[in-house]
Each structure stands twice: as structure tokens, then as C-alpha cells.
Scaffold this active site. Structure first.
Site, PDB file in Angstrom:
ATOM      1  N   ASP A  11     -11.746   1.736   3.173  1.00 18.59           N
ATOM      2  CA  ASP A  11     -12.055   0.311   3.023  1.00 18.59           C
ATOM      3  C   ASP A  11     -13.560   0.095   2.808  1.00 18.59           C
ATOM      4  O   ASP A  11     -13.972  -0.984   2.396  1.00 18.59           O
ATOM      5  CB  ASP A  11     -11.705  -0.445   4.322  1.00 18.59           C
ATOM      6  CG  ASP A  11     -10.333  -1.096   4.302  1.00 18.59           C
ATOM      7  OD1 ASP A  11      -9.917  -1.572   3.238  1.00 18.59           O
ATOM      8  OD2 ASP A  11      -9.705  -1.128   5.380  1.00 18.59           O
ATOM      9  N   LYS A  33       0.842  -1.204   0.000  1.00 19.06           N
ATOM     10  CA  LYS A  33       0.000   0.000   0.000  1.00 19.06           C
ATOM     11  C   LYS A  33       0.874   1.249   0.000  1.00 19.06           C
ATOM     12  O   LYS A  33       0.557   2.247  -0.659  1.00 19.06           O
ATOM     13  CB  LYS A  33      -0.947  -0.017   1.213  1.00 19.06           C
ATOM     14  CG  LYS A  33      -2.136  -0.963   0.975  1.00 19.06           C
ATOM     15  CD  LYS A  33      -2.858  -1.364   2.230  1.00 19.06           C
ATOM     16  CE  LYS A  33      -3.826  -2.498   1.904  1.00 19.06           C
ATOM     17  NZ  LYS A  33      -4.216  -3.296   3.059  1.00 19.06           N
ATOM     18  N   GLN A  63      -5.197  -2.244   9.131  1.00 21.38           N
ATOM     19  CA  GLN A  63      -5.010  -3.552   8.503  1.00 21.38           C
ATOM     20  C   GLN A  63      -5.600  -4.657   9.385  1.00 21.38           C
ATOM     21  O   GLN A  63      -5.335  -4.716  10.585  1.00 21.38           O
ATOM     22  CB  GLN A  63      -3.501  -3.787   8.276  1.00 21.38           C
ATOM     23  CG  GLN A  63      -3.165  -5.031   7.490  1.00 21.38           C
ATOM     24  CD  GLN A  63      -3.625  -4.995   6.039  1.00 21.38           C
ATOM     25  OE1 GLN A  63      -3.673  -3.944   5.416  1.00 21.38           O
ATOM     26  NE2 GLN A  63      -3.999  -6.143   5.506  1.00 21.38           N
TER      27      GLN A  63
HETATM   28  N1  GUN Z   1      -6.811  -7.535   5.445  1.00 23.65           N
HETATM   29  C1  GUN Z   1      -7.003  -8.287   4.345  1.00 23.65           C
HETATM   30  N2  GUN Z   1      -7.671  -7.597   3.405  1.00 23.65           N
HETATM   31  C2  GUN Z   1      -7.908  -6.377   3.929  1.00 23.65           C
HETATM   32  C3  GUN Z   1      -8.550  -5.195   3.435  1.00 23.65           C
HETATM   33  O1  GUN Z   1      -9.063  -5.142   2.317  1.00 23.65           O
HETATM   34  N3  GUN Z   1      -8.577  -4.131   4.293  1.00 23.65           N
HETATM   35  C4  GUN Z   1      -8.037  -4.174   5.528  1.00 23.65           C
HETATM   36  N4  GUN Z   1      -8.130  -3.092   6.273  1.00 23.65           N
HETATM   37  N5  GUN Z   1      -7.439  -5.245   6.015  1.00 23.65           N
HETATM   38  C5  GUN Z   1      -7.372  -6.336   5.213  1.00 23.65           C
END
Ligand code: GUN
Length: 283
Positions: free
Chosen positions: A119, A52, A96
Site C-alpha cells: 500500500d 483483490k 484493509q
Molecule cells: N481502504 C480503502 N482504500 C484502501 C487502500 O487503498 N488500502 C487499504 N489497505 N485499505 C483501504
């Protein structure tokens, strides 16, 4: 032989569009920023967070990383979220998942300001997705729709079967397909005669989390097959939910793993962050 849907290439196009807009915002003296919070030392999460940060650099966003120890309390994490909610430099917040077991994920996700919830996990944003009035698209499902569009797959009127009913993928995926006038079936671990259901699919989306779960006998010849899975097989290799080698022979189009849905999820996160920044700038 199926057409291979190149997620990396489609994602690169999305990121190019985002980068062009970011350049314009920067020319006006505004730099969008994404805060990424990682609690603990889950190695897969570490890789996702690093990716990211790379994406942010690529499109021109500032990225603010907060790496907290696994012993961080829920109250400490809530404090950080409150600080980020109030920080005007931070336009998007991503905590996350998964979080350590002693922290309630729901409590944290509910504390993120809906206007910074890139998200789209906050109940307000989830509710808006349900009624089709949304600015933040759930990243993985929106990435799948973008892929279908980019290869010219018509969704309206098609039978779409989603395997998996998670809040992150299965449920919002079904909703986005429904908004595009697909006829949608959601299958899950309690579905009876699963193959009978999946064989009806013109568009089959696998979000199960089990390597080689979807085999050729479960797929209608000519179907478009989208593999959301990210699993390690017995040899430690990254594989999806679809038995690629056999399904590729009968599908009309298929996504690879890696290089399929994964890059799309990341690209849509960048697009959501841009959307958040623009909305906050207009306020
Ligand atoms: N962990 C696995 N996929 C995701 C996601 O799309 N967003 C977040 N915040 N954590 C994750």
C-alpha cells in the site's frame, strides 16, 4: 464532449503485464503471494477484499485471506502482522482500512515490514515517496498517473489542482505530480474561493468523498478531470465527486465512476506485489 478515460481497459493492460512476469517467476518455481487482512464486517471492505482476491487469481498470485472478528484486539492483529512479516510465502501485506475504532491504524501500519508494504503506507515508504526514491507507488495516485500517461496528457508545466489532502490520496498524488514537473495546488476543506483555484487547473483531481462536489462552474474548459471519489448518492447509486453529466460537456477528458480510477488502484496493487516479490527473491 469529453473523451472518457476507460480505467478498466488501462487496468487490464497493467494486469496483463504483471501476469506475463508472474508466469516467468512461476516457471522458475516461485509463486508470489499477497496477504489481505480484514477485521470486522464492513460491507464495502468485504467487496474490496473480494476484488483483490479476484485480481490475484487473474495475475497468478497466491492470495491469503485473514478475516478476523471485529472484537480482535490490537495485540492479536500485531501478532498476525508479525507472522506475515516472517512468512516467506507472503510477499505483500495489505491490512484493509478502516479498522475498528479500538485498534490504532497507525500502530498497525507501522508494524508492517516496509519491504512488504504494498500500500506504501509505512512512514519509510511515505518518506521515500517524498524524496522521489521509491519502489512502491501509492496505489491510487500511481493509477491516476498511469491513466494520464495512457491518454498522452503531458504533466510537466501544467497546473494540477488536487482537491483533498488525505495521506492515502491527496498528499501522495500531489507529490507524484510534482515529481513529473507539474505545478501543483492542493485544496482542502479550509480553502477559500475553491472554484477560483480549481478553475486554474489543466489537470483537476477530485478526492473529496462528496457526491457531485465538483460542478461545471469549477472547471476550466478543456481540463482533464480525474474523479477519485466513490460515494453512494441519495438513490444508493455509486457515484464520484464530480457532477459527471455537466462536467463531461466542458472537460477534454474525464474518468467515469465506476470504471475509472477504482480498477487502476487495484491494478497498481498487483504491480506493487510483483515488485515486492522480485525484490524479496533477489535478496
Ligand atoms: N481502504 C480503502 N482504500 C484502501 C487502500 O487503498 N488500502 C487499504 N489497505 N485499505 C483501504
Amino acid at each position: 464532449m469529453a473523451m472518457i478515460i476507460n480505467g478498466k481497459e488501462i487496468a487490464a493492460n497493467v494486469k496483463r503485464e504483471v501476469a506475463a512476469e508472474v508466469e516467468q517467476l512461476k516457471a522458475q518455481g516461485f509463486e508470489p503471494g499477497l496477504a489481505v487482512v480484514l477485521v470486522g464486517d464492513n460491507p464495502a471492505s468485504r467487496v474490496y477484499v473480494n476484488n483483490k482476491k479476484k485480481d490475484c487469481a487473474e495475475v497468478g498470485f497466491a492470495s491469503y485471506e485473514y478475516t478476523l472478528p471485529a472484537e480482535t484486539t490490537e495485540a492479536q492483529l500485531l501478532d498476525l502482522v508479525a507472522k506475515l512479516n516472517a512468512d516467506p510465502k507472503v510477499n505483500g501485506i495489505l491490512v484493509q482500512l478502516p479498522l475498528p475504532k479500538h485498534i490504532c491504524e497507525q500502530t498497525i501500519l507501522h508494524a508492517i515490514s516496509p519491504s512488504k508494504d504494498v500500500d506504501a503506507f509505512h512512514p519509510e515508504n511515505v518518506g521515500r515517496i517524498m524524496i522521489g526514491d521509491y519502489s512502491f507507488l501509492p496505489c491510487t495516485p500511481a493509477g491516476v498517473i498511469e491513466m494520464l500517461d495512457s491518454i498522452g496528457t503531458e504533466i510537466a508545466g501544467k497546473h494540477c489542482v488536487v482537491i483533498g489532502r488525505s495521506n492515502i490520496v491527496g498528499k501522495p498524488m500531489a507529490m507524484l505530480l510534482l515529481h513529473r514537473n507539474g505545478t501543483v495546488t492542493i485544496c482542502h476543506s479550509r480553502t477559500q474561493n475553491l472554484a477560483q483555484q480549481t478553475k486554474q487547473a489543466d489537470i483537476l483531481i477530485a478526492a473529496v468523498g462528496k457526491a457531485d462536489f465538483v460542478t461545471a462552474d469549477m472547471v476550466k474548459p478543456g481540463a482533464v478531470v480525474i474523479d477519485v471519489g466513490m460515494n453512494r448518492n441519495a438513490e444508493g447509486k455509486l457515484v464520484g465527486d464530480v457532477a459527471y453529466d455537466e462536467v463531461e460537456k466542458i472537460a477534454s477528458a474525464i474518468t467515469p465512476v465506476p470504471g475509472g480510477v477504482g480498477p487502476m488502484t487495484r491494478a497498481i496493487l498487483m504491480r506493487n506485489t510483483l515488485t515486492a516479490a522480485k525484490q524479496q527473491l533477489l535478496k
